[in-house]
Motif scaffolding. Structure first.
Motif, short mmCIF file in Angstrom:
data_model
loop_
_atom_site.label_atom_id
_atom_site.label_comp_id
_atom_site.label_asym_id
_atom_site.label_seq_id
_atom_site.Cartn_x
_atom_site.Cartn_y
_atom_site.Cartn_z
N ILE A 1 9.50 3.64 -6.89
CA ILE A 1 9.01 4.45 -5.78
C ILE A 1 9.87 4.12 -4.55
N GLN A 2 10.10 5.11 -3.70
CA GLN A 2 10.92 4.91 -2.50
C GLN A 2 10.28 3.88 -1.58
N LEU A 3 11.11 3.03 -0.97
CA LEU A 3 10.61 2.02 -0.05
C LEU A 3 9.96 2.65 1.18
N SER A 4 10.40 3.86 1.55
CA SER A 4 9.82 4.51 2.72
C SER A 4 8.39 4.96 2.48
N ASN A 5 7.96 5.00 1.21
CA ASN A 5 6.61 5.45 0.87
C ASN A 5 5.63 4.30 0.66
N ILE A 6 6.07 3.06 0.88
CA ILE A 6 5.18 1.92 0.73
C ILE A 6 5.25 1.06 1.99
N ALA A 7 4.17 0.32 2.25
CA ALA A 7 4.12 -0.60 3.38
C ALA A 7 3.40 -1.86 2.93
N VAL B 1 1.28 1.86 -9.87
CA VAL B 1 1.62 2.98 -8.97
C VAL B 1 2.76 3.78 -9.57
N ASN B 2 2.72 5.11 -9.39
CA ASN B 2 3.77 6.01 -9.87
C ASN B 2 3.92 5.91 -11.39
N MET B 3 2.78 5.99 -12.09
CA MET B 3 2.78 5.88 -13.55
C MET B 3 3.32 7.16 -14.17
N VAL B 4 4.20 7.00 -15.15
CA VAL B 4 4.77 8.14 -15.87
C VAL B 4 4.59 7.90 -17.37
N LYS B 5 4.58 8.99 -18.12
CA LYS B 5 4.46 8.90 -19.59
C LYS B 5 5.87 8.99 -20.19
N ARG B 6 6.15 8.11 -21.11
CA ARG B 6 7.44 8.09 -21.77
C ARG B 6 7.23 8.09 -23.28
N VAL C 1 0.86 -1.18 0.00
CA VAL C 1 0.00 0.00 0.00
C VAL C 1 0.90 1.22 0.00
N VAL C 2 0.59 2.22 -0.83
CA VAL C 2 1.35 3.46 -0.85
C VAL C 2 0.87 4.32 0.33
N ILE C 3 1.80 4.75 1.18
CA ILE C 3 1.42 5.49 2.38
C ILE C 3 1.76 6.97 2.30
N ALA C 4 2.46 7.39 1.24
CA ALA C 4 2.80 8.81 1.08
C ALA C 4 3.00 9.12 -0.39
N GLY C 5 2.71 10.37 -0.76
CA GLY C 5 2.97 10.81 -2.12
C GLY C 5 1.71 10.93 -2.95
N ARG C 6 1.91 11.11 -4.25
CA ARG C 6 0.84 11.36 -5.20
C ARG C 6 -0.16 10.21 -5.27
N ASP C 7 0.30 8.98 -5.09
CA ASP C 7 -0.55 7.80 -5.22
C ASP C 7 -0.95 7.22 -3.87
N LYS C 8 -0.99 8.04 -2.83
CA LYS C 8 -1.31 7.58 -1.48
C LYS C 8 -2.63 6.83 -1.47
N GLY C 9 -2.63 5.64 -0.84
CA GLY C 9 -3.84 4.83 -0.74
C GLY C 9 -3.95 3.74 -1.79
N LYS D 1 -4.97 -9.85 6.47
CA LYS D 1 -6.36 -9.93 6.93
C LYS D 1 -7.24 -8.84 6.33
N ASP D 2 -6.82 -7.56 6.46
CA ASP D 2 -7.71 -6.47 6.06
C ASP D 2 -7.17 -5.58 4.95
N GLY D 3 -5.94 -5.80 4.50
CA GLY D 3 -5.40 -5.02 3.39
C GLY D 3 -4.88 -3.65 3.77
N LYS D 4 -4.90 -3.31 5.05
CA LYS D 4 -4.39 -2.01 5.48
C LYS D 4 -2.88 -2.10 5.67
N PRO D 5 -2.18 -0.94 5.61
CA PRO D 5 -0.72 -0.98 5.76
C PRO D 5 -0.31 -1.46 7.15
N THR D 6 0.76 -2.24 7.18
CA THR D 6 1.27 -2.76 8.44
C THR D 6 2.79 -2.77 8.44
N ARG D 7 3.35 -2.76 9.63
CA ARG D 7 4.79 -2.95 9.75
C ARG D 7 5.08 -4.44 9.75
N VAL D 8 6.37 -4.77 9.59
CA VAL D 8 6.76 -6.16 9.45
C VAL D 8 7.72 -6.54 10.57
#
Length: 105
Positions: free
Chosen positions: A64-70, A40-45, A12-20, A75-82
């Protein structure tokens, strides 16, 4: 220490343009602390026409930066730590801190 996020994980993206947004990790780039996530983080080339492919403007995923994803909780699809623990066979497995479910193994 083993990797907390691996290729094939649902994240799940937790920060940035594609949050959620959620997606599957397609590629890990550990040297840059980045990952490529499907949808996620789609760009046009701009792509030049070749014999195999048509030219034009294509959309593709950018890293995308690893710090911006979790990791998404199984069980519920929400972001979690590991966290890490050992199973009965003595192997190290990843565990979702949110629910306590084993992510792999």
């Amino acid at each position: 220490m083993p990797a907390k996020i691996k290729k094939g994980d649902k994240v799940v993206v937790i920060a940035g343009r594609d949050k959620g947004k959620t997606g599957e990790v397609l590629q890990m780039i550990p040297s840059d602390n980045r990952a490529v996530v499907r949808g996620v983080n789609m760009v046009k080339r701009h792509q030049r026409q070749t014999q195999q492919s048509e030219g034009g403007i294509i959309a593709k995923e950018a890293p995308i930066q690893l710090s911006n994803i979790a990791i998404a909780d199984p069980k519920d699809g929400k972001p979690t730590r590991v966290g890490f623990t050992t199973n009965d066979a003595g192997n190290t497995v990843r565990v979702a801190k949110r629910s306590g479910d084993v992510i792999d193994g």
